[in-house]
Design a protein around this motif. Structure first.
Motif, PDB file in Angstrom:
ATOM      1  N   LYS A 119      -7.236   0.988  -5.251  1.00 54.36           N
ATOM      2  CA  LYS A 119      -6.332  -0.103  -5.646  1.00 54.36           C
ATOM      3  C   LYS A 119      -5.698  -0.764  -4.431  1.00 54.36           C
ATOM      4  N   LYS A 122      -6.020  -4.842  -3.000  1.00 56.74           N
ATOM      5  CA  LYS A 122      -4.886  -5.763  -2.861  1.00 56.74           C
ATOM      6  C   LYS A 122      -4.563  -6.120  -1.416  1.00 56.74           C
ATOM      7  N   ASP A 152       1.943   0.594  -4.626  1.00 56.53           N
ATOM      8  CA  ASP A 152       2.128  -0.856  -4.544  1.00 56.53           C
ATOM      9  C   ASP A 152       3.047  -1.235  -3.396  1.00 56.53           C
ATOM     10  N   GLU A 153       4.111  -0.448  -3.233  1.00 57.13           N
ATOM     11  CA  GLU A 153       5.031  -0.742  -2.128  1.00 57.13           C
ATOM     12  C   GLU A 153       4.345  -0.571  -0.775  1.00 57.13           C
ATOM     13  N   THR A 193       1.147  -1.057  -0.150  1.00 59.49           N
ATOM     14  CA  THR A 193       0.271  -2.220   0.050  1.00 59.49           C
ATOM     15  C   THR A 193       1.087  -3.440   0.449  1.00 59.49           C
ATOM     16  N   ASN A 194       2.223  -3.651  -0.245  1.00 60.44           N
ATOM     17  CA  ASN A 194       3.060  -4.803   0.116  1.00 60.44           C
ATOM     18  C   ASN A 194       3.589  -4.694   1.536  1.00 60.44           C
TER      19      ASN A 194
END
Lengths: 280, 191
Positions: free
Chosen positions: B25, B29, B181-182, B184-185
């Motif tokens: 994932k 991204k 997610d954090e 990746t950001n």
């Protein structure tokens, strides 16, 4: 002498013993040395002290900082490829010269011999197997492996034969299994074929007259830095017949100049037949 | 404190059980022009030898490769430790491989990749440890921390199996604890 660190230690080791690890990949050889220091609870200064005095200690040290991993039919895809695309072509030759450089405890040597025997050409192969480490060389020569540790050998064998020759000989044709004594032993008709010899790829010239059709050097040069790899490949190149094959580990490749002198097909590097004349 | 991408030379990521889908994932991204090399050491099942790179490549925005011994580490690539080899980073910005024994029952061992990266890149390294059922990687993360690299541990609340992040958190306090997610950001927003 400069300040003692792993690099200068290896230079000293070279002076006081027959071993030269100076061209080894730095980060990995230093880490293995560091592990020796931790395990033995000694400082680098103490290690150097003992190194200068005790040759037997040095031999044992070399056992610890060199890597001796090998297996019967390791990376089966490689052996399927060799059997179908290389060995079947070689059988028409009068003699087949094979060199296992860095043979460790010999499993690869016997894997290869089994395939030659299946093709009916065992009497035509001339096999030399060398290693830096005389201890593993002796183990290779004895052809005895722990059953407990290696009991999956018969399975690797069967899996491979299912892929290349389901009607071939059984495991028991080549190995005696003695569970009581924890032994898998290579049968003598196979075990007596290779000539074993201690040889240091880094320090020594190649001591053989003949040129080779196949050279195995799998997962040996990964411990060398780029310059040393080039040196060793040059030695191989000079000792290979035109069209001969160099077999490396599954994630090794040739770099620099020699990349152009070999073509890679499948898992095999083939010496190109182009002749370059050099005038002096 | 702002983190500048120019202060770093590489990202290293370690993960075990459950980490495949996390990595997959993340790579889907990550921005396609991400300029640092990403080096990943993941434990994998012994019988799954091939296919990992292919399946990651389907989703990844950046090409994923299994490096060969002595390959140069290049920006804009994702490197995955090949099956059955330990993966090391050398001082001259190349990879080296080793077949020495298993470490923490693993080959590749995350500790080896991470600590060799820490030795070579020192403070110019971002180390990330993900979900996993083994303590391998914790010592490697500590090395990165000791050499002043930037350390990120996957938030145990978001892990399939918390052993690996927990083992790391037991050794030191990382710069950040983040969800996938954090992470990746964070990487995408590095400037």
């Amino acid at each position: 002498m400069e300040k003692l660190n792993f690099k200068t230690y290896l230079e000293e080791l070279k002076k006081y013993s027959r071993y030269n690890f100076c061209g080894y990949s730095e980060n990995s050889i230093y880490r293995r040395l560091e592990k020796v220091l931790t395990d033995k609870r000694i400082s680098l200064e103490e290690l150097l002290d003992i190194t200068k005095k005790d040759q037997k200690f040095v031999d044992n040290l070399v056992d610890e900082i060199t890597v001796n991993t090998t297996d019967l039919f390791r990376d089966p895809d490689t052996w399927v490829y060799l059997y179908n695309h290389l060995y079947k072509k070689l059988i028409s030759k009068d003699t087949i010269n094979v060199w296992h450089a860095g043979c460790s405890t010999g499993q690869e040597v016997y894997s290869s011999l089994i395939l030659f025997n299946e093709l009916g050409v065992l009497d035509k192969v001339n096999v030399i197997a060398t290693d830096l480490n005389s201890k593993v060389l002796k183990a290779a020569q004895n052809g005895e492996y722990s059953y407990k540790i290696n009991k999956l050998y018969s399975k690797s064998y069967k899996d491979l034969f299912d892929r290349i020759n389901p009607d071939g000989n059984d495991f028991s044709h080549y190995f005696d299994v003695d569970i009581d004594n924890d032994l898998i032993k290579v049968k003598d008709f196979l075990r007596k074929v290779p000539k074993y010899k201690r040889h240091d790829l880094v320090e020594e010239d190649i001591p053989f007259y003949q040129k080779f059709d196949v050279i195995f050097c799998r997962n040996v040069m990964i411990y060398f830095d780029g310059d040393l790899q080039l040196n060793v490949v040059r030695k191989f190149f000079d000792k290979m017949n035109g069209g001969a094959s160099l077999i490396l580990g599954s994630h090794e490749s040739l770099h620099g100049f020699f990349k152009t002198r070999f073509t890679k097909k499948g898992l095999v590097y083939t010496k190109t037949n182009t002749f370059h004349y050099k005038y002096k | 404190m702002t983190v500048s991408i120019n202060d770093y030379k590489a990202i290293v990521i370690g993960g075990s059980a459950g980490s495949f889908s996390v990595v997959s994932k993340m790579l889907a991204k990550i921005k396609p022009d991400f300029k640092l090399p990403i080096i990943i050491c993941m434990h994998r099942l012994k019988h799954v030898r091939s296919g990992l790179v292919d399946s990651l490549n389907i989703k990844s925005n950046i090409p994923v490769v299994e490096p060969f011994d002595k390959d140069k580490i290049e920006p804009g690539k994702v490197y995955i430790a090949p099956s059955n080899y330990h993966l090391f980073i050398e001082f001259d910005n190349t990879f080296s491989l080793s077949t020495e024994g298993v470490h923490n029952h693993s080959r590749p061992a995350i500790d080896y990749t991470l600590s060799s990266a820490a030795t070579s890149f020192r403070g110019k390294l971002i180390g990330i440890i993900l979900t996993g059922a083994n303590k391998d990687g914790a010592q490697g993360m500590k090395q990165i921390h000791t050499k002043n690299g930037y350390t990120i541990v996957q938030d145990p609340k978001t892990c399939d199996i918390v052993t690996m992040p927990k083992a790391t958190l037991d050794l030191f306090t990382p710069k950040a604890i983040m969800s996938p997610d954090e992470i990746t950001n964070f990487l995408n927003n590095l400037e």
